[in-house]
Design a protein around this motif. Structure first.
Motif, PDB file in Angstrom:
ATOM      1  N   SER A 187       0.836  -1.197   0.000  1.00 16.41           N
ATOM      2  CA  SER A 187       0.000   0.000   0.000  1.00 16.41           C
ATOM      3  C   SER A 187       0.874   1.251   0.000  1.00 16.41           C
ATOM      4  CB  SER A 187      -0.920   0.012   1.226  1.00 16.41           C
ATOM      5  OG  SER A 187      -0.169   0.201   2.413  1.00 16.41           O
ATOM      6  N   GLU A 189       0.373   3.834   1.759  1.00 18.48           N
ATOM      7  CA  GLU A 189       0.540   4.247   3.154  1.00 18.48           C
ATOM      8  C   GLU A 189       1.747   3.564   3.798  1.00 18.48           C
ATOM      9  OE1 GLU A 189      -1.929   4.181   7.403  1.00 18.48           O
ATOM     10  OE2 GLU A 189      -2.860   3.450   5.552  1.00 18.48           O
ATOM     11  N   ASP A 190       1.881   2.251   3.580  1.00 17.11           N
ATOM     12  CA  ASP A 190       3.017   1.522   4.136  1.00 17.11           C
ATOM     13  C   ASP A 190       4.326   1.991   3.520  1.00 17.11           C
ATOM     14  OD1 ASP A 190       1.594  -0.030   5.897  1.00 17.11           O
ATOM     15  OD2 ASP A 190       1.361  -1.725   4.526  1.00 17.11           O
ATOM     16  N   ARG A 192       5.061   4.904   2.353  1.00 20.51           N
ATOM     17  CA  ARG A 192       5.428   6.195   2.960  1.00 20.51           C
ATOM     18  C   ARG A 192       5.984   5.988   4.366  1.00 20.51           C
ATOM     19  NH1 ARG A 192       0.525   7.878   0.617  1.00 20.51           N
ATOM     20  NH2 ARG A 192      -0.516   7.626   2.636  1.00 20.51           N
ATOM     21  N   LYS A 193       5.333   5.113   5.131  1.00 22.75           N
ATOM     22  CA  LYS A 193       5.739   4.884   6.521  1.00 22.75           C
ATOM     23  C   LYS A 193       7.138   4.282   6.591  1.00 22.75           C
ATOM     24  CE  LYS A 193       3.967   1.360   8.577  1.00 22.75           C
ATOM     25  NZ  LYS A 193       2.993   0.447   9.214  1.00 22.75           N
ATOM     26  N   TRP A 194       7.414   3.282   5.745  1.00 22.29           N
ATOM     27  CA  TRP A 194       8.711   2.630   5.773  1.00 22.29           C
ATOM     28  C   TRP A 194       9.842   3.591   5.428  1.00 22.29           C
ATOM     29  CZ3 TRP A 194       6.309  -1.646   2.297  1.00 22.29           C
ATOM     30  CH2 TRP A 194       5.541  -2.514   3.099  1.00 22.29           C
ATOM     31  N   ASN A 195       9.539   4.606   4.628  1.00 24.13           N
ATOM     32  CA  ASN A 195      10.578   5.535   4.170  1.00 24.13           C
ATOM     33  C   ASN A 195      10.448   6.921   4.770  1.00 24.13           C
ATOM     34  OD1 ASN A 195      12.108   4.000   1.851  1.00 24.13           O
ATOM     35  ND2 ASN A 195       9.934   3.498   1.603  1.00 24.13           N
ATOM     36  N   ARG A 196       9.537   7.047   5.758  1.00 26.09           N
ATOM     37  CA  ARG A 196       9.339   8.314   6.471  1.00 26.09           C
ATOM     38  C   ARG A 196       9.087   9.465   5.507  1.00 26.09           C
ATOM     39  NH1 ARG A 196      14.071   7.874  11.191  1.00 26.09           N
ATOM     40  NH2 ARG A 196      13.330   5.881  12.066  1.00 26.09           N
ATOM     41  N   LYS A 198       6.473  12.190   3.639  1.00 27.06           N
ATOM     42  CA  LYS A 198       5.255  12.942   3.932  1.00 27.06           C
ATOM     43  C   LYS A 198       4.350  13.082   2.716  1.00 27.06           C
ATOM     44  CE  LYS A 198       7.393  15.637   7.651  1.00 27.06           C
ATOM     45  NZ  LYS A 198       7.711  17.000   8.138  1.00 27.06           N
ATOM     46  N   ASN A 200       3.763  11.638  -1.754  1.00 28.20           N
ATOM     47  CA  ASN A 200       3.978  10.551  -2.715  1.00 28.20           C
ATOM     48  C   ASN A 200       5.002  10.927  -3.782  1.00 28.20           C
ATOM     49  OD1 ASN A 200       2.066   9.147  -1.330  1.00 28.20           O
ATOM     50  ND2 ASN A 200       0.487   9.275  -2.888  1.00 28.20           N
TER      51      ASN A 200
END
Length: 250
Positions: A187, A189-190, A192-196, A198, A200
């Motif tokens: 996803s 969202e994931d 973005r989260k894994w790579n910090r 903010k 796309n």
């Protein structure tokens, strides 16, 4: 410097793109095929195409043809993903898939009983116990099976498929954030989260960390290197797909 395989197919793709944009200019007559009518469902999470096929009684290749964006045997774990099914099968899919817990959609299967089969013979085929099949289907352990009966098979997902791999992916020219997420069946969202991140937005040369099942989807070399220290004698595992270097993670 472009890899040899890239040099070979890029000019062909460019030529076909130019022709497609103005076929008449090149004296090419195109008769587009009519769109194939389909039913559309949103599983809302990853599901094995084999389970889908067994649920609606079609073959996996039919599903692959209707969903060419899928490069693996499972759909992405994305609530917005739309799975295309043969016309008239959506209702059957929704009704029958409800019998299987959503968290088992990537491992459990369905099996239509053939003449002469028993719980024991079916269990051997899927490498599970006859007792587990009986329990999943509310059957007696020694129950006789009816030919044509459809059973739920509480299969165990192979270890190679349950391990997530940390993939270092170097962004290439033409890549988009959402395109990369789709390629690895993760996803946005994931990712973005894994790579910090903010937003796309990604830039060429950026190296992304991706935790994925089965690695990447396309083949291309990369110079990305893992920064983690390796134990003596431990070889790095290079995934030949998607230009990624990967390591197994549970």
């Amino acid at each position: 410097m472009l890899p040899r395989e890239t040099k070979n197919y890029v000019p062909i793709i460019i030529a076909l793109t130019l022709i497609a944009k103005d076929a008449a200019h090149y004296s090419i007559q195109v008769q587009p095929e009519a769109a194939v009518p389909t039913d559309v469902v949103k599983p809302a999470r990853a599901i094995d195409l084999r389970l889908v096929a067994e649920t609606i009684d079609v073959d996996v290749e039919t599903l692959r043809a209707l969903n060419p964006s899928l490069l693996r045997l499972a759909t992405p774990d994305d609530p917005s993903f739309e799975l295309r099914l043969p016309v008239g099968t959506a209702q059957k899919f929704s009704a029958e898939i409800a019998d299987i817990p959503p968290d088992k959609w990537v491992s459990w299967r369905r099996h239509r009983v053939e003449a002469g089969e028993t719980l024991t013979s079916i269990a051997k085929k899927y490498r599970v116990t006859a007792a587990s099949i009986a329990d999943a289907n509310n059957l007696e352990r020694n129950a006789a099976l009816d030919t044509g009966e459809k059973l739920i098979i509480p299969a165990v997902q192979p270890q190679s498929e349950t391990k997530r791999r940390l993939v270092s992916y170097r962004v290439r020219r033409g890549d988009t954030f959402l395109g990369i997420a789709d390629r690895f069946s993760v996803s946005a969202e994931d990712l973005r989260k894994w790579n910090r991140l903010k937003s796309n937005k990604v830039g060429r040369g950026m190296v992304l960390r991706i935790y994925t099942l089965g690695g990447a989807a396309e083949s291309s070399p990369t110079r990305a290197q893992s920064r983690s220290k390796k134990k003596p004698g431990q070889a790095a595992t290079r995934n030949t797909a998607g230009g990624a270097v990967a390591a197994n993670h549970n």
